[in-house]
Design a protein around this motif. Structure first.
Motif, short mmCIF file in Angstrom:
data_model
loop_
_atom_site.label_atom_id
_atom_site.label_comp_id
_atom_site.label_asym_id
_atom_site.label_seq_id
_atom_site.Cartn_x
_atom_site.Cartn_y
_atom_site.Cartn_z
N SER A 140 44.97 47.18 44.15
CA SER A 140 43.88 46.27 44.27
C SER A 140 42.73 46.65 45.23
CB SER A 140 44.60 44.80 44.92
OG SER A 140 45.41 45.35 46.14
N GLN A 141 43.18 47.75 46.28
CA GLN A 141 42.18 48.34 47.26
C GLN A 141 41.41 49.36 46.87
OE1 GLN A 141 45.69 47.87 47.96
NE2 GLN A 141 45.17 45.91 49.11
N ARG A 171 37.01 47.17 42.10
CA ARG A 171 38.04 46.67 43.08
C ARG A 171 38.31 45.12 42.79
NH1 ARG A 171 35.95 49.78 48.21
NH2 ARG A 171 34.03 49.50 46.61
N CYS A 173 41.69 43.24 41.93
CA CYS A 173 42.35 42.11 42.99
C CYS A 173 42.55 40.97 41.91
CB CYS A 173 41.16 42.00 44.03
SG CYS A 173 41.15 43.32 45.38
N ASP A 207 45.07 38.52 43.79
CA ASP A 207 44.68 38.55 45.11
C ASP A 207 43.27 37.99 44.91
OD1 ASP A 207 44.08 38.88 47.80
OD2 ASP A 207 44.41 41.01 47.81
N ARG A 253 40.37 38.12 47.92
CA ARG A 253 39.77 39.64 48.38
C ARG A 253 38.93 40.08 47.06
NH1 ARG A 253 43.85 44.11 50.43
NH2 ARG A 253 43.84 42.78 52.22
N GLY A 254 39.49 39.69 45.86
CA GLY A 254 38.56 39.88 44.79
C GLY A 254 37.09 39.16 44.64
#
Length: 202
Positions: free
Chosen positions: A92-93, A117, A121, A126, A129-130
């Protein structure tokens, strides 16, 4: 009164020759080539955007070269499927490998920086953060998933789906134009903010 009008007409004929009257009539009919009023910057910008739009999405008079023919193309479906699978397989990062030449040269994010990314995410759950990586990930992921699904449906059904979507293109045109120019505007604003605040790209 009739005498005075006749006298004025006679005086006009004496002071203006037939050749001058002919040239005057021609000048009022024939436009001088190459002399046009200067266009405003806003109009030139709009014409440039219209030309770019026609290059990418095709003109309205050419139904074989438009956005819908591209979306429902099997190659586009395979590309969208590969992108979704790549985003799902990536951490995800991100992979930690910079692939953006603009970011590498300037240190600023291009309009698409963080999009992969963001997709990753979202697919990993996530969501916050996405959104931070790129808010347009929430718009493009459903579009890519839809295009990828068309790979698995029969060609006849894909053609029917294309015709169904094309029949509603008057409404969809405003949607995808808003998304395109919104994406460009978001990228330009983000670059300006990062440049003014001295931030580094994501």
């Amino acid at each position: 009164m009739f005498v005075s009008l006749r006298r004025l007409r006679r005086n006009f004929c004496l002071t203006v020759s037939p050749g001058e009257r002919t040239l005057s009539a021609i000048a009022t009919i024939i436009a001088v080539s190459g002399l046009r009023a200067p266009e405003s910057p806003a109009r030139r910008l709009w014409q440039a955007l219209a030309r770019c739009h026609d290059l990418v999405f095709g003109t309205a008079t050419d139904p074989t070269r438009d956005f819908y023919s591209f979306v429902f193309n099997r190659k586009a479906g395979l590309g969208a499927l590969a992108l979704v699978l790549l985003a799902a397989a990536m951490p995800s990062q991100g992979a930690g490998v910079p692939i953006c030449l603009f970011r590498y040269l300037t240190g600023l994010p291009c309009p698409g920086c963080g999009l992969t990314r963001s997709l990753s995410c979202i697919l990993h759950g996530d969501f916050a953060r996405g959104y931070d990586y790129h808010p347009f990930g929430y718009v493009l992921l459903p579009l890519f998933a839809f295009i990828a699904v068309t790979v698995f449906i029969p060609k006849s059904s894909r053609i029917q789906l294309e015709e169904l979507v094309r029949a509603r293109q008057a409404h969809l045109r405003h949607i995808y134009l808003t998304l395109i120019y919104g994406f460009i505007a978001f990228g330009a604003v983000r670059i300006a903010v990062y440049a003014v605040q001295g931030l580094h790209a994501l």
